[in-house]
Design a protein around this motif. Structure first.
Motif, PDB file in Angstrom:
ATOM      1  N   GLY A  49      37.241  87.921  50.371  1.00 19.34           N
ATOM      2  CA  GLY A  49      35.884  87.876  50.897  1.00 19.34           C
ATOM      3  C   GLY A  49      35.600  86.727  51.854  1.00 19.34           C
ATOM      4  O   GLY A  49      34.445  86.468  52.181  1.00 19.34           O
ATOM      5  N   TYR A  50      36.631  86.028  52.301  1.00 20.97           N
ATOM      6  CA  TYR A  50      36.476  84.920  53.241  1.00 20.97           C
ATOM      7  C   TYR A  50      37.375  85.140  54.453  1.00 20.97           C
ATOM      8  O   TYR A  50      38.456  85.713  54.337  1.00 20.97           O
ATOM      9  N   TYR A  52      39.369  82.669  56.972  1.00 20.00           N
ATOM     10  CA  TYR A  52      39.801  81.280  57.091  1.00 20.00           C
ATOM     11  C   TYR A  52      40.352  81.024  58.484  1.00 20.00           C
ATOM     12  O   TYR A  52      41.056  81.870  59.037  1.00 20.00           O
ATOM     13  N   ARG A  82      36.298  78.018  56.369  1.00 20.59           N
ATOM     14  CA  ARG A  82      36.156  79.383  55.894  1.00 20.59           C
ATOM     15  C   ARG A  82      34.720  79.845  56.090  1.00 20.59           C
ATOM     16  O   ARG A  82      33.791  79.037  56.130  1.00 20.59           O
ATOM     17  N   PRO A  84      32.207  82.767  54.352  1.00 19.31           N
ATOM     18  CA  PRO A  84      32.070  83.809  53.338  1.00 19.31           C
ATOM     19  C   PRO A  84      31.462  85.058  53.972  1.00 19.31           C
ATOM     20  O   PRO A  84      30.454  84.986  54.662  1.00 19.31           O
ATOM     21  N   ASN A  86      29.623  88.653  53.561  1.00 19.48           N
ATOM     22  CA  ASN A  86      28.757  89.309  52.587  1.00 19.48           C
ATOM     23  C   ASN A  86      29.231  90.703  52.204  1.00 19.48           C
ATOM     24  O   ASN A  86      28.884  91.197  51.147  1.00 19.48           O
TER      25      ASN A  86
END
Length: 104
Positions: A49-50, A52, A82, A84, A86
């Motif tokens: 979910g990230y 980087y 990073r 995040p 949604n």
């Protein structure tokens, strides 16, 4: 009446953009291979979910939805960052002169 309410809800959602957060530069990625980047000194990963980005020089980075809406952007200094995300999906990441498709 309902149409105006929905329009204001969607406007507020679009107005929010995500931002980059710095991560401990000693951090490692678990068995993740970097995505191919044409920008020297830049590594890009997508995991859990990230998105980087590790860079060894200052670089502007922007993330767009598959529909072309800006999700988040910033000018990153050397280090590991990073963002995040949604929602799972396909994103377009532009780092310097390199453009990549990122799938989460």
């Amino acid at each position: 009446m309902t149409v105006m309410f929905l329009a204001s809800v969607f406007t507020n959602i679009e107005a929010r953009t995500l931002s980059w957060e710095i991560v401990d530069s000693a951090g490692q990625f678990s068995q993740q291979v970097s995505l191919p980047s044409d920008e020297p000194g830049v590594e890009i990963y997508a995991e859990r979910g990230y998105i980087y980005v590790r860079t060894d020089h200052e670089i502007p980075v922007s993330v767009y939805s598959i529909l072309g809406q800006l999700v988040g952007s910033g000018v990153l200094q050397p280090g590991l960052y990073r963002m995040p995300m949604n929602a799972k999906g396909i994103y377009i990441l532009r780092a310097g002169m390199s453009t990549l498709r990122v799938t989460l």
